[in-house]
Design an enzyme around this catalytic site. Structure first.
Site, PDB file in Angstrom:
ATOM      1  N   ASP A 448     108.161 128.370  26.402  1.00  0.00           N
ATOM      2  CA  ASP A 448     108.120 129.284  25.264  1.00  0.00           C
ATOM      3  C   ASP A 448     109.496 129.876  24.964  1.00  0.00           C
ATOM      4  O   ASP A 448     110.367 129.964  25.819  1.00  0.00           O
ATOM      5  CB  ASP A 448     107.138 130.420  25.533  1.00  0.00           C
ATOM      6  CG  ASP A 448     107.554 131.272  26.722  1.00  0.00           C
ATOM      7  OD1 ASP A 448     107.916 130.691  27.763  1.00  0.00           O
ATOM      8  OD2 ASP A 448     107.535 132.517  26.614  1.00  0.00           O
ATOM      9  N   GLU A 449     109.650 130.290  23.730  1.00  0.00           N
ATOM     10  CA  GLU A 449     110.740 131.150  23.256  1.00  0.00           C
ATOM     11  C   GLU A 449     112.138 130.617  23.587  1.00  0.00           C
ATOM     12  O   GLU A 449     113.045 131.381  23.899  1.00  0.00           O
ATOM     13  CB  GLU A 449     110.565 132.574  23.795  1.00  0.00           C
ATOM     14  CG  GLU A 449     109.331 133.257  23.233  1.00  0.00           C
ATOM     15  CD  GLU A 449     109.211 134.716  23.635  1.00  0.00           C
ATOM     16  OE1 GLU A 449     108.707 135.514  22.814  1.00  0.00           O
ATOM     17  OE2 GLU A 449     109.598 135.071  24.763  1.00  0.00           O
TER      18      GLU A 449
END
Length: 639
Positions: A448-449
């Site tokens: 993620d991210e």
């Protein structure tokens, strides 16, 4: 505890800058004048314009770490104060926890001294009483069951048995299951009367066990009469859940006899709505001792959740002992003014650390297994690795321009580089140790991210992209994650990750489980792409979110305001087309720890929303009832 020698007070006002401004006042409560110092505070509301401050000089920032100095020549006398303003903020402060979480002074001598931090105030506002988050509730049936069963046709009796005990002829495994239930209850309710006994009692009621292969996995059937209870089950988890329901029924009837009763006739036929009923815990931002982790697992099991998703690494720390790389749990966990990682999210003058040894992990996994809870470990890659890169600098491309990209949390160059050959050797060795510690079907790899623009200033990454004919951060991330999936497959494990794993082409959908967190629609999109999905949207199931709009409410607010009624009422299947519903494996609560600086904050934010998610995971939609839930949930244990 000694009284504070220094205190930092702060106010946020909506004017003074595009996102409002902070006003900080440092009070000198010591016996000596203060000069030649700098002030550090940690805050999730970050400074992005270093020049936009008044009566202070901005010195440096690292993610949530901020350091300021007073103007040259300033002396803060005994009993005096220094005030400065900061207006170059990346977002407005919406809640009391958006201010300083910790602070310290670095004196002219180089010594670091703790500073007490007061609550953030909102200019012009009076602190209202906290809102009522739960109604008194209403019961149609006086039974203290949580989550509520799939089918209940039981009649309340007068009074209740003192204990429930195994009937003559029960097996050794059934006796041991009762003993496990006794220990489980005693840990959760230390001063309450234990509902089970291995010995018979004239004041009790016998419990007969029936193994029945026709009952669904994790399901159970309870049949009540005035002199006996039968518990039918097909596997150990179903037997445990039946015992847990009996413990809840008897505990409720004993602790609140005017409200709850124990059945003396009828049946409870029960089984879970979803196969994946999870609770996640982030131990990187804040460290939780082993005793806290095992207690949370006890609570998870009490609520008939079956997955403990253990988030073991992030930018702030790497918490899992990997014997091949001891620096991960020395340099990779220590946060402090003079440590490899600067203070973050509540740390001050004193260094903090903490990690789980491999013996700790084995004990926690065994504890969870005894309660039918599977531990899914997560090491978050390729992003969220600031601590990893501090601990193992060989993972960096030495030619990559520093601060060429920043994560959404403000960390510079924090992603493992897919073009550094050692990255894969490192992860091979990490996974080799993880699979020995965790027998889980899945290993969660985060995904993620990753900041758009990551690695584009790395000569090694540019060369790799040319060789592979790919361009951009997310195509390179997809290349990396496909190699990671091959590593896991070779070790007999499946890949789990956050929904961004699908970016840039993603990885193969077979044996891949993705968690939809950004918004509910993401889950449907992933299912259409062929992925199995667990729904954990921040807008309902992130337990760090604030529960009311009032400024003094603690928590994060990026996903909005999430009161318990919303969490309870949210239906994760949402608009899933019928043909995609088999892709939805279940639901999960997420406990992100940026705001959990105390047990009080933890319990206030996690409960009653964790039991609400547990009921969404177990109870059929048609059987859910907010008023009934509100009447029963005060019996829930907390950390």
């Amino acid at each position: 505890m000694q009284p504070a020698s220094y205190r930092l007070e702060s106010t946020w006002q909506p004017d003074g800058g595009p996102n409002g401004s902070f006003s900080f006042t440092l009070f000198n409560l010591s016996d000596e004048a203060l000069s030649g110092f700098s002030l550090v505070y940690t805050s999730l509301t970050r400074v992005i314009d270093p020049k936009a401050c008044g009566n202070a000089t901005f010195l440096r920032r690292d993610a949530n770490f901020h350091e300021f100095a007073p103007p040259a020549g300033v002396t803060v006398g005994v009993g005096q104060s220094w005030t400065f303003t900061v207006s170059g903020l990346h977002r407005p402060a919406r809640h009391c926890t958006d201010g300083a979480k910790s602070a310290y002074l670095t004196l002219a001598s180089g010594k670091h001294v703790s500073v007490a931090v007061s609550d953030l105030l909102l200019e012009g506002r009076v602190s209202e009483p906290p809102p009522v988050l739960l109604p008194e509730g209403k019961l149609d049936l006086p039974f203290a069951l949580q989550p509520w069963p799939a089918e209940i046709n039981a009649k309340p009796g007068e009074g209740f048995p003192v204990v429930l005990y195994p009937a003559v002829g029960c097996s050794f495994e059934e006796q041991r299951a009762v003993s496990t239930a006794i220990s489980h209850f005693r840990r959760l309710f230390e001063s309450a009367h234990v509902p089970f006994s291995l010995s018979s009692s004239v004041q009790g009621r016998s419990l007969r066990f029936v193994s029945n292969a026709a009952i669904a996995k994790e399901g159970y059937l309870l049949a009540f009469s005035s002199d006996e209870i039968s518990l039918s089950y097909s596997n150990a988890a179903g037997r445990q859940y039946g015992l847990t329901s009996l413990a809840q029924l008897l505990h409720g009837a004993r602790s609140s006899p005017g409200k709850f009763r124990f059945p003396n006739a009828g049946t409870i036929s029960d089984g879970p709505r979803y196969g994946w009923r999870g609770c996640h815990l982030d131990v990187s931002r804040q460290f939780y001792p082993v005793a806290d982790v095992t207690r949370l697992i006890d609570i998870i099991a009490w609520l008939k959740l079956n997955i403990f998703h253990w988030h073991l690494s992030d930018d702030e720390a790497w918490r899992l002992e990997i014997r091949a790389y001891p620096a991960l749990t020395t340099a990779g966990v220590l946060r402090g003014p003079d440590e490899p990682i600067l203070p973050q999210l509540g740390n001050g003058a004193e260094p903090v650390g903490g990690f789980y040894s491999q013996d700790d992990v084995k004990a926690i996994v065994a504890h969870a297994r005894s309660l039918s809870v599977e531990v899914i470990p997560e090491i978050d890659i390729p992003g969220h690795n600031a601590a990893t890169l501090v601990a193992v600098p060989e993972l960096t491309d030495g030619q990559e321009a520093p601060e060429s990209y920043h994560s959404v949390q403000g960390y510079a160059n924090n992603a493992l580089n897919p073009a550094v050959p050692f990255t894969y050797q490192f992860l091979e060795n990490v996974f080799d140790e993880m699979v020995e510690l965790f027998p889980s079907a899945y290993i969660h790899i985060g995904g993620d991210e990753v900041a758009d623009g990551s690695w584009l200033a790395s000569p090694l990454a540019k060369k790799l992209m040319e060789e592979e004919g790919i361009s951009g951060t997310f195509a390179l991330q997809s290349y990396f994650l496909k190699r990671i999936k091959e590593m896991l497959t070779a070790r007999g494990r499946k890949l789990a990750g956050w929904n961004e794993v699908a970016h840039g082409g993603g990885v193969g959908a077979t044996d891949t489980l993705l968690m939809a967190w950004e918004n509910p629609k993401v889950g449907i999109e992933l299912a259409r792409e062929g992925y199995d999905v667990v729904m954990t949207p921040g807008q309902a199931y992130y337990l760090d979110m604030v529960q009311a709009e009032a400024f003094q409410e603690p928590g994060a607010s990026w996903a909005g305001t999430v009161p318990p009624a919303h969490t309870y009422g949210y239906e994760a299947e949402g608009d899933f087309p019928e043909e995609l519903k088999d892709r939805m494996r279940g639901v999960q609560a997420c406990i992100w720890s940026e705001h959990f600086l105390s047990r009080g904050y933890f319990n206030r934010l996690v409960f009653p929303r964790l039991p609400a998610i547990a009921e969404a995971a177990w109870t059929p939609k048609a059987a859910k009832d907010w008023q009934r839930f509100a009447a029963i949930v005060p019996l829930s244990p907390s950390l």
